[in-house]
Design an enzyme around this catalytic site. Structure first.
Site, PDB file in Angstrom:
ATOM      1  N   LYS A 110       0.836  -1.216   0.000  1.00  0.00           N
ATOM      2  CA  LYS A 110       0.000   0.000   0.000  1.00  0.00           C
ATOM      3  C   LYS A 110       0.864   1.257   0.000  1.00  0.00           C
ATOM      4  O   LYS A 110       0.431   2.311  -0.454  1.00  0.00           O
ATOM      5  CB  LYS A 110      -0.907   0.028   1.225  1.00  0.00           C
ATOM      6  CG  LYS A 110      -1.655  -1.243   1.495  1.00  0.00           C
ATOM      7  CD  LYS A 110      -2.852  -1.409   0.596  1.00  0.00           C
ATOM      8  CE  LYS A 110      -3.574  -2.708   0.908  1.00  0.00           C
ATOM      9  NZ  LYS A 110      -4.802  -2.877   0.169  1.00  0.00           N
TER      10      LYS A 110
HETATM   11  N1  LIG Z   1      -6.493  -4.839   1.995  1.00  0.00           N
HETATM   12  C1  LIG Z   1      -6.847  -3.630   2.546  1.00  0.00           C
HETATM   13  C2  LIG Z   1      -8.300  -3.339   2.523  1.00  0.00           C
HETATM   14  C3  LIG Z   1      -8.505  -2.030   1.840  1.00  0.00           C
HETATM   15  O1  LIG Z   1      -8.193  -2.163   0.487  1.00  0.00           O
HETATM   16  P1  LIG Z   1      -7.833  -0.940  -0.427  1.00  0.00           P
HETATM   17  O2  LIG Z   1      -7.498  -1.562  -1.722  1.00  0.00           O
HETATM   18  O3  LIG Z   1      -9.031  -0.081  -0.494  1.00  0.00           O
HETATM   19  O4  LIG Z   1      -6.690  -0.226   0.180  1.00  0.00           O
HETATM   20  C4  LIG Z   1      -6.190  -3.300   3.866  1.00  0.00           C
HETATM   21  O5  LIG Z   1      -5.203  -3.935   4.201  1.00  0.00           O
HETATM   22  O6  LIG Z   1      -6.627  -2.405   4.561  1.00  0.00           O
END
Ligand SMILES: N[C@@H](CCOP(=O)(O)O)C(=O)O
Length: 487
Positions: A110
């Site tokens: 992320k």
């Molecule tokens: N896997 C994510 C859930 C949120 O997904 P996203 O693609 O909207 O960032 C997490 O670890 O929070």
């Protein structure tokens, strides 16, 4: 280049407007109206840095940003906060190439997008003449929340609100969230699951009256979740970069087909790979890997999306999701950009809990393969990969590795997204390695000792930090909690 809503009932907007909004006003997700024309010269890309490729891709998709703006976003996002100057490292085992996406400040993929998003968003706001404070709503099952706070923490004119499931996140993820020191970060646990949090966030982003009230207070909403197109575009970069690196290493010829496998929950990461293929990345097959929340496995195997099943808490919590938001974006393209068809599916999902794809749309997804790993299979994969290949996997990457083994003989070069550091999940990894389970700092130390590796600097002193965020609420209190925080 304009961005349109997958549900077709909202005006087309520029890239900066789409990023600022987070979600389209009709509840749909913004997608590019057409793919940018970009020539990918692999010999040239092979000699470019991650940052240079990032500038190329971001400029192609975000065409209302100036080259100077793109350059300054990239410089800010991909600098000394990474523990690898390459940003993404590749680890090879035969034809399998792990793309290590976890060398950023919070040790999960992320970070790649969330180190860039705050700069994209504040630049977009300035371009749009927006002087309101931006309230970033974030639903997380563990990784997105911390990465969003790392990116947005103490960024001027932003408040970041994070909601995470009280049960299911790892010790490390919980500690990362509860100790977040930024003054603009507000972290709340909910007694529900990720889907409850994401549903609330999407509904709040779509409430017109609430937007009006926010505007009266010089506030506006956006989101750090991958429903925001500004989350997806920076993720395209690492697929292009990794392929170019394989060309550079002589592993593949320029233009040779590769397979791509991604452990996925909200479907953002694998969608970015699909976007990369639409602008010229030669991909033969995409493998969608799930844990026991295997709604996507059933979808790709049958064309039927059915969220009406038990929600499982697993050792791979980033994928503990039953409503994968970004699938809507893939279906939009698979249906031939038929927003009415997409809107009907999403309405059926909302009202009845399921939908069945039309045969023609399903046929356009035949290059997507899907499978899942249960808890025993995750453990065995971590164990065996460590024993046989001397490579330590986190539970999410283990899901991907297991599913590749089900579907592929690895005759073709395959890129597998290694989405998180094993150090984010020490308890699950220790159990898989037949070591005594240990929590907190003891778990980190035990993992370092038994694998003869180092605790990443990013979390070395995590358990020395004071707990600052302890609030736990019911999912139906999310809106009231936001009201209390903001008004
Ligand atoms: N896997 C994510 C859930 C949120 O997904 P996203 O693609 O909207 O960032 C997490 O670890 O929070």
């Amino acid at each position: 280049m304009r961005y349109v809503s997958t549900r077709g009932q909202a005006p087309a907007v520029s890239a900066s407007q789409a990023i600022l909004a987070g979600i389209a006003p009709d509840g749909g997700l913004y997608v590019p109206e057409q793919w940018p024309q970009i020539s990918l010269d692999w010999q040239e890309l092979a000699n470019q840095s991650y940052q240079e490729i990032a500038e190329l891709i971001l400029a192609a998709f975000l065409d209302d940003f100036t080259p100077m703006e793109i350059q300054s976003v990239v410089q800010a996002a991909y600098g000394a906060q990474w523990d690898s100057s390459k940003i993404v490292n590749l680890h090879q085992t035969g034809n399998l190439h792990y793309m290590e996406l976890f060398h950023g400040p919070t040790l999960a993929f992320k970070d790649v997008a969330l180190q860039a998003l705050p700069h994209l968003l504040t630049t977009a706001a300035a371009k749009q003449g927006n002087h309101d404070k931006i309230v970033i709503l974030t639903a997380t099952s563990g990784d997105t929340g911390t990465a969003a706070m790392s990116g947005f923490g103490d960024v001027d004119q932003t408040e970041i609100l994070v909601f995470y499931p009280e049960i299911g996140v790892s010790d490390i993820q919980r500690q990362q969230m509860q100790t977040e020191p930024a003054a603009n970060a507000h972290v709340t646990a909910i007694t529900g699951n990720f889907d409850d949090a994401q549903r609330a966030v999407k509904s709040l982003l779509g409430q017109k009256e609430l937007h009006e009230r926010l505007a009266q207070h010089q506030l506006r909403f956006s989101s750090a979740n991958s429903i925001n197109i500004g989350r997806l575009i920076p993720q395209i970069v690492y697929y292009i970069y990794a392929y170019a690196q394989l060309v550079k290493q002589g592993q593949i010829e320029a233009g040779q087909m590769v397979d791509i496998a991604v452990p996925t929950g909200n479907f953002g990461n694998i969608l970015a790979a699909y976007y990369a293929s639409q602008i010229g990345l030669p991909v033969n097959e995409f493998t969608v890997a799930s844990n026991e929340n295997n709604v996507l496995t059933d979808f790709f195997n049958t064309g039927r999306y059915d969220r009406r099943r038990d929600f499982k808490v697993t050792s791979a919590p980033a994928m503990d999701i039953l409503v994968s938001s970004n699938l809507e974006r893939l279906i939009y393209f698979a249906s031939g950009q038929n927003s009415q068809e997409v809107a009907e599916y999403m309405q059926a999902l909302d009202e009845n809990g399921f939908y069945q794809l039309k045969g023609t749309t399903q046929a356009n997804l035949s290059h997507f393969k899907a499978g899942y790993a249960n808890e025993e299979q995750i453990k065995a994969t971590i164990h065996n990969t460590f024993q046989q290949d001397d490579y330590l996997l986190d539970p999410h990457t283990a899901v991907g590795r297991f599913v590749i083994g089900q579907h592929s003989d690895l005759k073709r070069p395959t890129l597998l997204a290694a989405t998180a550091s094993p150090y984010k999940f020490p308890q699950a990894v220790l159990t898989a390695l037949d070591q005594p389970d240990a929590g907190g700092q003891a778990g980190l130390v035990a993992l370092a000792t038994c694998t003869n590796s180092k605790i990443p600097a990013q979390i070395q002193s995590l358990f020395d930090q004071p707990i600052l965020h302890k609030q736990v609420i019911e999912p139906d209190q999310i809106q009231a909690t936001i009201n209390q925080l903001l008004f």
